[in-house]
Each structure stands twice: as C-alpha cells, then as structure tokens.
Design an enzyme around this catalytic site. Structure first.
Site, PDB file in Angstrom:
ATOM      1  N   ASN A  43       0.838  -1.198   0.000  1.00 15.87           N
ATOM      2  CA  ASN A  43       0.000   0.000   0.000  1.00 15.87           C
ATOM      3  C   ASN A  43       0.875   1.250   0.000  1.00 15.87           C
ATOM      4  OD1 ASN A  43       0.669  -0.940   2.630  1.00 15.87           O
ATOM      5  ND2 ASN A  43      -0.932   0.309   3.562  1.00 15.87           N
ATOM      6  N   CYS A  54      -4.183   0.693  -2.255  1.00  9.88           N
ATOM      7  CA  CYS A  54      -3.948  -0.552  -1.511  1.00  9.88           C
ATOM      8  C   CYS A  54      -2.840  -1.410  -2.136  1.00  9.88           C
ATOM      9  CB  CYS A  54      -5.215  -1.391  -1.488  1.00  9.88           C
ATOM     10  SG  CYS A  54      -6.540  -0.731  -0.471  1.00  9.88           S
ATOM     11  N   GLU A  56      -3.027  -4.533  -2.956  1.00  9.41           N
ATOM     12  CA  GLU A  56      -3.544  -5.352  -4.049  1.00  9.41           C
ATOM     13  C   GLU A  56      -3.488  -4.576  -5.365  1.00  9.41           C
ATOM     14  OE1 GLU A  56      -4.866  -4.757  -1.129  1.00  9.41           O
ATOM     15  OE2 GLU A  56      -6.109  -6.406  -0.398  1.00  9.41           O
ATOM     16  N   CYS A  87     -10.122  -4.962   0.737  1.00  7.57           N
ATOM     17  CA  CYS A  87     -11.222  -4.001   0.846  1.00  7.57           C
ATOM     18  C   CYS A  87     -12.184  -4.186  -0.333  1.00  7.57           C
ATOM     19  CB  CYS A  87     -10.676  -2.577   0.871  1.00  7.57           C
ATOM     20  SG  CYS A  87     -10.204  -1.947  -0.763  1.00  7.57           S
TER      21      CYS A  87
HETATM   22  N1  THU Z   1      -5.132  -1.586   2.769  1.00  4.10           N
HETATM   23  C1  THU Z   1      -4.602  -2.384   1.790  1.00  4.10           C
HETATM   24  O1  THU Z   1      -3.508  -2.124   1.296  1.00  4.10           O
HETATM   25  N2  THU Z   1      -5.334  -3.453   1.392  1.00  4.10           N
HETATM   26  C2  THU Z   1      -6.532  -3.816   1.911  1.00  4.10           C
HETATM   27  O2  THU Z   1      -7.165  -4.724   1.421  1.00  4.10           O
HETATM   28  C3  THU Z   1      -7.042  -3.119   3.094  1.00  4.10           C
HETATM   29  C4  THU Z   1      -6.421  -1.814   3.390  1.00  4.10           C
HETATM   30  C5  THU Z   1      -4.369  -0.413   3.193  1.00  4.10           C
HETATM   31  C6  THU Z   1      -4.951   0.899   2.755  1.00  4.10           C
HETATM   32  C7  THU Z   1      -4.342   1.842   3.767  1.00  4.10           C
HETATM   33  O3  THU Z   1      -3.072   2.244   3.283  1.00  4.10           O
HETATM   34  C8  THU Z   1      -4.167   0.986   5.003  1.00  4.10           C
HETATM   35  O4  THU Z   1      -4.289  -0.358   4.588  1.00  4.10           O
HETATM   36  C9  THU Z   1      -5.170   1.264   6.114  1.00  4.10           C
HETATM   37  O5  THU Z   1      -6.465   1.196   5.631  1.00  4.10           O
END
Ligand code: THU
Length: 133
Positions: A43, A54, A56, A87
């Site tokens: 992320n 994110c 992903e 998410c």
């Molecule tokens: N985040 C991800 O990278 N992937 C997910 O599936 C859930 C959330 C990150 C986004 C943000 O940078 C941090 O986690 C907190 O929400």
C-alpha cells in the site's frame, strides 16, 4: 507447496516496502500466474488521504504492466492483522483480472491460514457483458 511459500514470502517482503506513514498499517499482496510469475505490491499512502491506494492495487499494476496472464493465486498479508481481507474496491479490481476460481490466501505473520476463492471474496459482484461488447 513451493509456489505458495514463494507467494507468501513475496507478499511479506512487499509489505516491508509499504509507504503507510499515516495509517501505520503496512499491507503486502502478491499475485501468482499459472506460468509461475509473481507480482507483488504494498500500500502507498499520500498526505491527501483518499489518494492513497492498496497493496492489491500495486500488485495488480505490476501484473498488468508485465502483460497479464492467468491468475491462479493471490496472497494478502498485514503486519498488524491476522487474515487481512481485501477491501471492497480491491475485491472488484481483483475480480476484474482473476477468474472466479482463483484462490485468495489470507495469512498471519507465519503462514497462510485461510484460503477462499475470488468468487467467495466478491459474491454478486458487478459484472456485465454490456460494457465489453
Ligand atoms: N489496505 C490495503 O492495502 N489493502 C486492503 O485490502 C485493506 C487496506 C491499506 C490501505 C491503507 O493504506 C491501510 O491499509 C489502512 O487502511
């Protein structure tokens, strides 16, 4: 399975490269294609919070730029959470590129702890031929 060990390792290594100074919640993701390639990402947050993205999504961007391929497995991991599930937005993005039967592996700090499919991750997801014909 060696490929899954490598996928888990790639996701954990990617997580160490997260840029998450605001949430302090590093996430790593890794995508495995049927020909054995792995695309990983973390992320990346920015000071204007909604503009971050994110792990992903980073992994998918590497996969797309490398020319894609059939996705068989996806691994998502987070330092501070066992079984960090993607998410909602990332579920839609993953379902755009991965077939419904692709496996999604969730982890704790040491190993994969749960495996589901993309179809299970995004039941009744938005999909229509109207946009692609
Ligand atoms: N985040 C991800 O990278 N992937 C997910 O599936 C859930 C959330 C990150 C986004 C943000 O940078 C941090 O986690 C907190 O929400």
């Amino acid at each position: 399975m060696a490929d899954l060990d490598a996928l888990f390792d790639a996701a954990r290594t990617a997580m160490t490269r997260a840029h998450s100074p605001y949430s302090k919640f590093p996430v790593g993701a890794a995508i495995l294609t049927e020909d054995g390639r792995i695309f990983a990402g973390a992320n990346i947050e920015v000071m204007s919070f909604p503009e971050g993205w994110c792990a992903e999504t980073t992994a998918l961007s590497h996969y797309v730029m490398a020319g894609g391929g059939r996705i068989t497995d996806i691994c998502v991991t987070a330092e501070k959470l066992d079984e960090c599930t993607p998410c909602g937005g990332c579920r839609q993005r993953l379902a755009e590129f991965a077939p419904p039967d692709a496996r999604v592996h969730l982890t704790d700090a040491n190993s994969i702890t749960r495996t589901i499919t993309v179809a299970e991750l995004l039941p009744l997801g938005f999909a229509t031929e109207v946009l692609t014909r």
